[in-house]
Write a protein that holds these residues in place. Structure first.
Motif, PDB file in Angstrom:
ATOM      1  N   UNK A 168      -7.566   4.712  -4.903  1.00 43.98           N
ATOM      2  CA  UNK A 168      -6.315   3.957  -4.872  1.00 43.98           C
ATOM      3  C   UNK A 168      -6.584   2.474  -5.124  1.00 43.98           C
ATOM      4  N   UNK A 172     -16.712  19.142   0.656  1.00 41.77           N
ATOM      5  CA  UNK A 172     -15.769  18.098   1.056  1.00 41.77           C
ATOM      6  C   UNK A 172     -15.177  18.423   2.412  1.00 41.77           C
ATOM      7  N   UNK A 223     -11.806  16.645   5.109  1.00 38.06           N
ATOM      8  CA  UNK A 223     -10.634  15.782   4.988  1.00 38.06           C
ATOM      9  C   UNK A 223     -10.985  14.310   5.159  1.00 38.06           C
ATOM     10  N   UNK A 272      -7.923  13.864  -7.994  1.00 37.66           N
ATOM     11  CA  UNK A 272      -7.033  12.879  -7.367  1.00 37.66           C
ATOM     12  C   UNK A 272      -6.768  11.723  -8.336  1.00 37.66           C
ATOM     13  N   UNK A 303      -9.930   8.946  -1.525  1.00 37.23           N
ATOM     14  CA  UNK A 303      -8.585   8.572  -1.960  1.00 37.23           C
ATOM     15  C   UNK A 303      -8.404   7.060  -1.867  1.00 37.23           C
ATOM     16  N   UNK A 304      -8.858   6.479  -0.744  1.00 42.07           N
ATOM     17  CA  UNK A 304      -8.683   5.038  -0.562  1.00 42.07           C
ATOM     18  C   UNK A 304      -9.407   4.259  -1.651  1.00 42.07           C
ATOM     19  N   UNK A 325     -12.290  13.207   1.817  1.00 43.98           N
ATOM     20  CA  UNK A 325     -11.172  13.121   0.872  1.00 43.98           C
ATOM     21  C   UNK A 325     -10.410  11.826   1.087  1.00 43.98           C
ATOM     22  N   UNK A 326     -10.205  11.521   2.345  1.00 46.40           N
ATOM     23  CA  UNK A 326      -9.436  10.313   2.684  1.00 46.40           C
ATOM     24  C   UNK A 326     -10.160   9.067   2.179  1.00 46.40           C
ATOM     25  N   UNK A 343       1.963   9.637  -2.780  1.00 40.96           N
ATOM     26  CA  UNK A 343       1.270  10.886  -3.103  1.00 40.96           C
ATOM     27  C   UNK A 343       1.295  11.873  -1.959  1.00 40.96           C
ATOM     28  N   UNK A 344       1.444  13.121  -2.340  1.00 46.62           N
ATOM     29  CA  UNK A 344       1.267  14.190  -1.360  1.00 46.62           C
ATOM     30  C   UNK A 344       0.265  15.147  -1.979  1.00 46.62           C
ATOM     31  N   UNK A 345      -0.861  15.333  -1.277  1.00 47.49           N
ATOM     32  CA  UNK A 345      -1.932  16.129  -1.870  1.00 47.49           C
ATOM     33  C   UNK A 345      -2.098  17.396  -1.055  1.00 47.49           C
ATOM     34  N   UNK A 381       0.842  -1.217   0.000  1.00 45.14           N
ATOM     35  CA  UNK A 381       0.000   0.000   0.000  1.00 45.14           C
ATOM     36  C   UNK A 381       0.868   1.255   0.000  1.00 45.14           C
ATOM     37  N   UNK A 382       0.517   2.152  -0.865  1.00 44.92           N
ATOM     38  CA  UNK A 382       1.291   3.390  -0.926  1.00 44.92           C
ATOM     39  C   UNK A 382       0.958   4.311   0.229  1.00 44.92           C
ATOM     40  N   UNK A 383       1.956   5.011   0.662  1.00 48.98           N
ATOM     41  CA  UNK A 383       1.667   5.991   1.702  1.00 48.98           C
ATOM     42  C   UNK A 383       1.231   7.280   1.010  1.00 48.98           C
ATOM     43  N   UNK A 384       0.454   8.035   1.693  1.00 46.44           N
ATOM     44  CA  UNK A 384       0.097   9.327   1.126  1.00 46.44           C
ATOM     45  C   UNK A 384      -0.345  10.240   2.264  1.00 46.44           C
ATOM     46  N   UNK A 385      -0.335  11.516   2.012  1.00 46.74           N
ATOM     47  CA  UNK A 385      -0.918  12.403   3.006  1.00 46.74           C
ATOM     48  C   UNK A 385      -1.436  13.689   2.386  1.00 46.74           C
ATOM     49  N   UNK A 386      -2.369  14.289   3.106  1.00 50.02           N
ATOM     50  CA  UNK A 386      -2.930  15.577   2.701  1.00 50.02           C
ATOM     51  C   UNK A 386      -2.234  16.686   3.466  1.00 50.02           C
ATOM     52  N   UNK A 387      -2.055  17.797   2.807  1.00 50.47           N
ATOM     53  CA  UNK A 387      -1.545  18.967   3.510  1.00 50.47           C
ATOM     54  C   UNK A 387      -2.466  20.135   3.197  1.00 50.47           C
TER      55      UNK A 387
END
Lengths: 440, 497
Positions: free
Chosen positions: B30, B17, B19, B118, B26-27, B22-23, B44-46, A1-7
């Motif tokens: 993915x 939306x 967070x 995304x 995203x899952x 969004x999560x 990914x960094x969003x 599973x890829x890691x990811x995060x929101x900022x």
């Protein structure tokens, strides 16, 4: 599973490209300045403070790259949407230049050298315009700040006034609802009605036709009913742009324009005065959120008038300058209490007044006007020929000489002379120059 | 297509939306992206940004970190005006070829748009960046952000030290050569060359420890002995003709000071970093569009998004892939999203449901059913030109009603060379592929001589192809810029190929 995060970056400082913008403005400064001055010439006094769409020749900010000359050589291109062409067709080229589109000019300024257009903010516009000028004595008096409200966009709401209706959203909602509730369209109904009409014209209908007619009638009735229940636009669909009042602190200034309108002041003189007032208005606008302008004209008798009358109507009579000062004080006492307003006075005159009146003016200025004023500017409008005669600052008409003796006591008093339009800006700059040593 | 009989619960039901949503989205995305499509992506960094920040990012090549230069301000000023007047909208997203892959989502987007973006950016573009051979060979996803950070700080420091007019003069000149500042055939040196970064760091450190205010005011004209030798060795190694003008100037210019060489190198590295993107517009956007289209539809099939959401998605999607015809006032060339998406959808169709002509044109893939791997292979091993040459099918050409038109400046007529019919397919395909060959569009200019021992004149040559000469006005302006960097005369000759 890829890691990811929101900022969440929304709170990051905006205007990251501000530095780039400043560099750009600096680079194109000369052109921008010219464009600003040009745009100023034909604007009226109150609309002048808007942000400005500026168009500058793109030459100064060109970013040249090596490129092919579009006029030379052979090339091939593929386009979509063929309708009638087949291989081997020949199409005559449009005459040189005509087909290039009007945006690109083929002049000697270089290929495709369109003017570069962008918007200066009000601040940038005025910054460039009033570069190096400063409003004197702004800090002299701490003012009571007046709270007022500005309305800002705040999304959409379901309630509001009709003027704020957001048509696009409303129609989109209505469209969606009509689709969802299967509202019969007018087109469908018309088709059915057409068919019904045909059936009715048949003299002796068969049984099938009678049944069809009945079915259509029923269907139409059902559709009518449906349409009644699902209106084209339902109050539910309507969305309004929402505005939220946000408090802003404002500082206010009032600017008194006093002008002699007696016979000796012709169109030319008034025009010069207008330009000067305009500059002053703009300049004040830059520092104060709210600027009121009061126009007082006078002959031997003074009255408050609107802008139009002030600049364009004529009156005859003698000249008593002090009446204008009286009127100004009266208006000020009535509407602009000195502890709430910054007061600026600009007086334009040709310098003539009834003998003895100049003395009275000076008295009034010293005792009543100057103590409450932020700044007082007196401009004397001369005939071009007179400029020679009065090249010496000490000689002049009665009013000039009287003010001349008075001026040194008040650092926020300035007097100057204007004879030609091109004098105005230099004179203005002189009056407000950042380190003003001595007024004219 | 995997038919899911059991419907999953909706991920979201409203336009707004947060967070959490969004999560969840995203899952779900993915899951489809990795397990169904089998994509291979960087982490990914969003980042969520406002529209103003989007405008900011726009103006500087879409990079989050960029040095300061007036030209970015100019682009910003124009974008801002057209945006505020409503002439143009903003892109929904910006994505950066870096590891981790950074994608920006705009705060104003609805939830459906966020999901679309995304899928498009964090999986479509991301997969493409990670797998396409051009990006793998020519860019350094690991190193780009640290490098830009270094570039930004370095240039700011130069501005402090030498005045920003000085810096601007070098950058202006180097920008003018960006198109000629890339290696096209041999592999460029890595950005994050550990040795070099270490060397720079050591130099900075050395300056800090030996800080002396008197020295600070002296012009930094001394090049350390060892670096001078190293540079001269590199110059000797350059084989003329050299296509990378910036590289040649950076190494061999007789007048540039060390910091100026560094500036030229920064501009050159950035040009090189963007070079693959210029060659893969159709593929990159096509890949991202295909991926978002597949994922969004699959989400709907699985019951994870509502009918309203899929409607909204289709509305945005169809405006993205809209292709006006050549006689439409909105026409401004072929839309890379439309072409890329149409071709990739067509590859899928050829794999699953081929027609007779497809067997003839694409014997390898027609009817194979394995479109996932066919597409992945295409995404990995082609650029626009070769992709079109290989995969543009008669179906797509007919659908777009393509025609090729020849224009010779000597002739009084333009001629239709081929249209979308049996006789014309191959010709149209060839002509379209050629349009995406950068070598055909950017003038071919090389350094052919520099008399370093004599009068130091730099000789450039433009090789003329199909009689297409240089635009004299811009060429003159660029030559002036080159003279700034070179310090001596620069000549340009044009020669027929």
């Amino acid at each position: 599973m890829n890691s990811f995060h929101f900022i969440d970056r929304r709170k990051n400082p905006k205007g990251k490209s501000l530095g780039n913008r400043q560099r750009f403005l600096k680079r194109a400064k000369a052109q921008i300045k010219e464009a600003v001055n040009k745009s100023l010439r034909d604007r009226s006094m109150k609309e002048i403070d808007k942000g400005e769409k500026i168009s500058i020749p793109s030459k100064s900010t060109a970013e040249p790259r090596f490129s092919h000359d579009r006029e030379k050589g052979a090339r091939e291109a593929v386009h979509p949407g063929n309708k009638e062409f087949s291989a081997g067709d020949k199409i005559k080229k449009p005459p040189k230049g005509a087909g290039r589109g009007k945006g690109k000019d083929a002049s000697d300024s270089g290929e495709g050298e369109d003017n570069f257009q962008f918007t200066l903010t009000q601040d940038e516009f005025l910054d460039i315009f009033f570069e190096d000028l400063e409003l004197p004595n702004l800090v002299k008096r701490s003012l009571k700040e007046i709270k007022s409200y500005a309305y800002k966009r705040a999304g959409l709401t379901v309630a509001g006034s009709p003027t704020n209706m957001n048509l696009v959203r409303t129609m989109r909602n209505a469209h969606g609802r009509r689709l969802a509730l299967k509202r019969p369209s007018t087109k469908e109904m018309n088709e059915l009605k057409e068919r019904l009409f045909q059936l009715e014209r048949i003299a002796s209908p068969s049984e099938d036709e009678i049944a069809e007619k009945k079915a259509i009638l029923e269907k139409l009735e059902g559709m009518e009913k449906r349409r009644r229940f699902t209106p084209f636009i339902d109050p539910l669909d309507i969305r309004y742009n929402a505005y939220e009042p946000t408090p802003v602190e404002t500082t206010a200034a009032v600017m008194f324009c006093l002008m002699d309108v007696s016979g000796s002041m012709g169109e030319r003189e008034k025009d010069l005065a207008k330009r000067f007032y305009m500059l002053l208005y703009l300049f004040l606008k830059r520092r104060y959120e709210r600027v009121e302008v009061v126009f007082i004209r006078h002959t031997h008798h003074a009255e408050e008038v609107d802008e139009e009358t002030f600049f364009y109507s004529r009156q005859s009579g003698g000249t008593v300058v002090s009446t204008a000062l009286e009127k100004m004080l009266e208006v000020q006492r009535e509407r602009f209490p000195a502890h709430e307003w910054n007061i600026y006075v600009a007086q334009a005159s040709d310098g003539f007044t009834q003998s003895g009146d100049a003395k009275r003016c000076v008295e009034m200025l010293g005792e009543e006007v100057m103590p409450i004023s932020q700044y007082y500017a007196y401009i004397e409008i001369l005939d071009e020929r007179e400029l020679e005669v009065f090249s010496d600052a000490d000689s002049g008409a009665e009013l000039w000489r009287a003010y001349r003796t008075f001026a040194p006591q008040w650092p926020n008093f300035a007097q100057t002379r204007i004879a030609r339009p091109q004098d105005i800006f230099p004179v203005f700059r002189e009056l407000f120059a950042r380190d003003r040593k001595e007024a004219a | 297509m995997s038919a899911v009989s059991e419907k999953l619960p909706l991920i979201y039901n409203e336009a707004d939306w947060d967070f959490e949503t969004l999560k969840r989205a995203y899952d779900a995305i993915e899951d489809i992206g990795l397990n169904d499509l089998g994509l291979d992506v960087y982490p990914n960094q969003i980042e969520i940004i406002s529209s103003e920040q989007m405008l900011d990012a726009y103006s500087s090549h879409g990079m989050p970190l960029m040095y300061k230069h007036w030209s970015f301000g100019k682009h910003f000023a124009r974008d801002q005006m057209t945006y505020q007047k409503g002439y143009t909208g903003l892109a929904y997203e910006i994505v950066i070829n870096s590891n981790p892959c950074i994608a920006y989502l705009m705060e104003e987007n609805t939830m459906t748009m966020q999901a679309l973006v995304m899928a498009h950016a964090s999986f479509g573009h991301n997969h493409f960046f990670k797998n396409n051979y051009l990006f793998r060979q020519w860019t350094d996803a690991e190193g780009i952000l640290p490098y830009l950070d270094f570039a930004k700080k370095y240039i700011a420091k130069c501005e402090d030290e030498y005045g920003f007019e000085e810096v601007e003069a070098v950058l202006d000149a180097a920008h003018a050569l960006m198109d000629q500042g890339v290696f096209r055939y041999n592999r460029p040196p890595r950005l994050s060359d550990a040795d070099r970064l270490a060397k720079i760091a050591a130099r900075v450190k050395h300056e800090e420890t030996n800080f002396n205010d008197i020295w600070r005011t002296l012009p930094n004209s001394e090049e350390p002995e060892d670096e001078l030798e190293e540079r001269q060795a590199e110059v000797r190694n350059i084989q003329l003709p050299e296509e990378n003008l910036l590289y040649f100037i950076e190494k061999a210019s007789p007048v540039l000071r060390p910091w100026q060489r560094e500036l030229v190198r920064i501009v050159r590295n950035i040009a090189q970093y963007f070079y693959p993107q210029k060659q893969t517009k159709v593929m990159n956007e096509g890949c991202a569009t295909f991926v978002h289209h597949y994922i969004m539809n699959e989400l709907y099939n699985r019951g994870q998004i509502s009918e309203g959401a899929i409607m909204e998605f289709l509305h945005s999607h169809s405006s993205v892939v809209f292709q006006p015809e050549f006689d439409d006032p909105r026409y401004s060339g072929i839309n890379p999203y439309a072409l890329g998406f149409a071709m990739m959808e067509d590859i899928k169709r050829i794999c699953e449901d081929p027609k007779e002509e497809d067997h003839e044109w694409f014997p390898d893939i027609a009817g194979s059913g394995d479109w996932r791997n066919v597409l992945k292979d295409a995404w990995a091993n082609y650029r626009d030109e070769s992709f079109i040459l290989q995969y543009l099918s008669p179906t797509v050409m007919r659908h777009f009603r393509m025609f090729a038109i020849g224009d010779d400046s000597e002739a009084s007529h333009v001629e239709i060379d081929a249209i979308h019919d049996d006789r014309g397919f191959r010709k149209v395909r060839q002509a379209l592929a050629a349009m995406y060959d950068l070598g055909m569009h950017e003038p071919n200019i090389q350094v052919v001589g520099a008399d370093l021992g004599g009068d130091r004149t730099l000789k450039l040559r433009h090789t003329i192809h199909n009689g297409r000469k240089l635009n004299e006005k811009t060429a003159a302006a660029v030559l002036t810029h080159i003279e700034t960097l070179w310090g001596y005369d620069v000549t340009m000759e044009e020669e027929d190929a």
